[in-house]
Motif scaffolding. Structure first.
Motif, PDB file in Angstrom:
ATOM      1  N   LEU A 111      32.555  42.189  39.270  1.00  0.00           N
ATOM      2  CA  LEU A 111      34.007  42.321  39.155  1.00  0.00           C
ATOM      3  C   LEU A 111      34.677  41.379  40.146  1.00  0.00           C
ATOM      4  CD1 LEU A 111      36.378  43.816  37.820  1.00  0.00           C
ATOM      5  CD2 LEU A 111      36.261  45.484  39.683  1.00  0.00           C
ATOM      6  N   VAL A 112      35.488  40.462  39.628  1.00  0.00           N
ATOM      7  CA  VAL A 112      36.087  39.402  40.448  1.00  0.00           C
ATOM      8  C   VAL A 112      37.579  39.305  40.136  1.00  0.00           C
ATOM      9  CG1 VAL A 112      36.013  36.947  41.035  1.00  0.00           C
ATOM     10  CG2 VAL A 112      33.899  38.129  40.369  1.00  0.00           C
ATOM     11  N   GLU A 113      38.374  39.062  41.183  1.00  0.00           N
ATOM     12  CA  GLU A 113      39.797  38.791  41.002  1.00  0.00           C
ATOM     13  C   GLU A 113      40.091  37.374  41.480  1.00  0.00           C
ATOM     14  OE1 GLU A 113      43.322  41.644  41.388  1.00  0.00           O
ATOM     15  OE2 GLU A 113      43.256  40.659  43.368  1.00  0.00           O
ATOM     16  N   VAL A 114      40.805  36.618  40.665  1.00  0.00           N
ATOM     17  CA  VAL A 114      41.153  35.240  41.001  1.00  0.00           C
ATOM     18  C   VAL A 114      42.666  35.103  41.071  1.00  0.00           C
ATOM     19  CG1 VAL A 114      41.053  32.831  40.248  1.00  0.00           C
ATOM     20  CG2 VAL A 114      39.080  34.322  39.900  1.00  0.00           C
ATOM     21  N   ASP A 115      43.133  34.457  42.129  1.00  0.00           N
ATOM     22  CA  ASP A 115      44.539  34.074  42.234  1.00  0.00           C
ATOM     23  C   ASP A 115      44.674  32.747  41.497  1.00  0.00           C
ATOM     24  OD1 ASP A 115      47.057  33.125  42.909  1.00  0.00           O
ATOM     25  OD2 ASP A 115      46.923  33.755  44.999  1.00  0.00           O
ATOM     26  N   MET A 116      45.293  32.807  40.319  1.00  0.00           N
ATOM     27  CA  MET A 116      45.418  31.622  39.476  1.00  0.00           C
ATOM     28  C   MET A 116      46.609  30.751  39.880  1.00  0.00           C
ATOM     29  SD  MET A 116      42.914  31.644  37.250  1.00  0.00           S
ATOM     30  CE  MET A 116      43.451  30.684  35.827  1.00  0.00           C
TER      31      MET A 116
END
Length: 272
Positions: A111-116
């Protein structure tokens, strides 16, 4: 033989190559062969991890299945972030792409969160061929019309629809992608607003066709939906391959949270 890792984010799948020591020299024809689902490995995009000389943990090169290069791919960013974090043990990873520098956080296994980063909303930033209101483009084809557009490091147009039944995406998708209003072609999203916090989305991707998921497309869709007053600043975006949680923060950045999965590893023969 060329080692690779096959990964996917919500079904959007990638052949990932490590080019940090020796960058593979792949012509567009070779990329198309590798991406072929019957005669090659099969993927939506081929990803090359390269060294970054400007302070990021790595540079990520994104090559579409037709051999063209893309500036952004949210699902691939999560996958590469998971690989780099596994190597280093770090929780935070920085990845540079042709579309800019992205920051990723590992929230748990797979599970990964990316600041786009912030969306680009001006017509010249999408880009469009001439000045136009990006909230209401003068574009229609068959049953769809009046899309909104923005850039998430690559160009996106979102059509808001009532129903997917009898929507000929595979016919109109490539025509809209290559419409003259988009000088660099565009990713074409078809979105149904289920509620202010839930969107159903299908995306015809520039250079890859209809995919099971598109991370930057999910981000663009939430941005465009909120600009139209159709959703809040956060929504679950459901695609054919799975769901992503997209948040457009008050600070203006778009956060994308979702899975990063390793399917298998192998070697590509020289014949490909």
């Amino acid at each position: 033989m060329l080692p690779f890792i096959k990964m996917h984010g919500a079904g959007n799948d990638f052949v990932v190559l490590d080019g940090r020591v020796t960058k593979p020299a792949l012509a567009p024809e070779a990329i198309r062969k590798i991406a072929d689902r019957r005669r090659g490995v099969g993927c939506d995009q081929l990803i090359i991890i390269e060294p970054d000389g400007a302070g990021a943990d790595a540079f990520m090169r994104i090559l579409n299945s037709d051999g063209s290069e893309s500036g952004a791919c949210g699902n691939a960013t999560r996958c590469v972030a998971a690989l780099l974090a596994e190597e280093s043990g770090a929780r935070h990873v920085s990845i540079r792409t042709a579309g800019g520098l992205l920051q990723a956080e590992i929230l748990g296994p797979g599970l990964v969160e990316v600041d786009m980063g912030p969306p680009h909303l001006e017509w010249g930033d999408v880009p469009l061929a001439s000045p136009a209101d990006t909230l209401h483009l003068p574009l229609s084809l068959g049953p769809v019309s009046d899309p909104a557009a923005c850039s998430m490091g690559n160009p996106h147009a979102t059509f808001f629809i009532e129903d997917f039944a009898h929507l000929p995406i595979e016919t109109i998708g490539p025509m809209l992608e290559k419409n003259r209003i988009f000088p660099e072609r565009a990713n074409i999203g078809f979105a149904k607003i289920e509620s202010p916090s839930r969107i159903r989305l299908r995306v015809w991707e520039r250079g890859a066709g209809l995919t099971l998921a598109c991370g930057s497309g999910a981000c663009a869709t939430l941005v465009n939906a909120h600009r139209r007053g159709l959703t809040g600043r956060q929504a679950v975006v459901e695609m054919d391959g799975g769901e992503l949680l997209i948040t457009w923060t008050q600070a203006g950045h778009v956060l994308m949270r979702g899975p990063a999965v390793t399917a298998f590893a192998g070697e590509i023969p020289e014949s490909l």
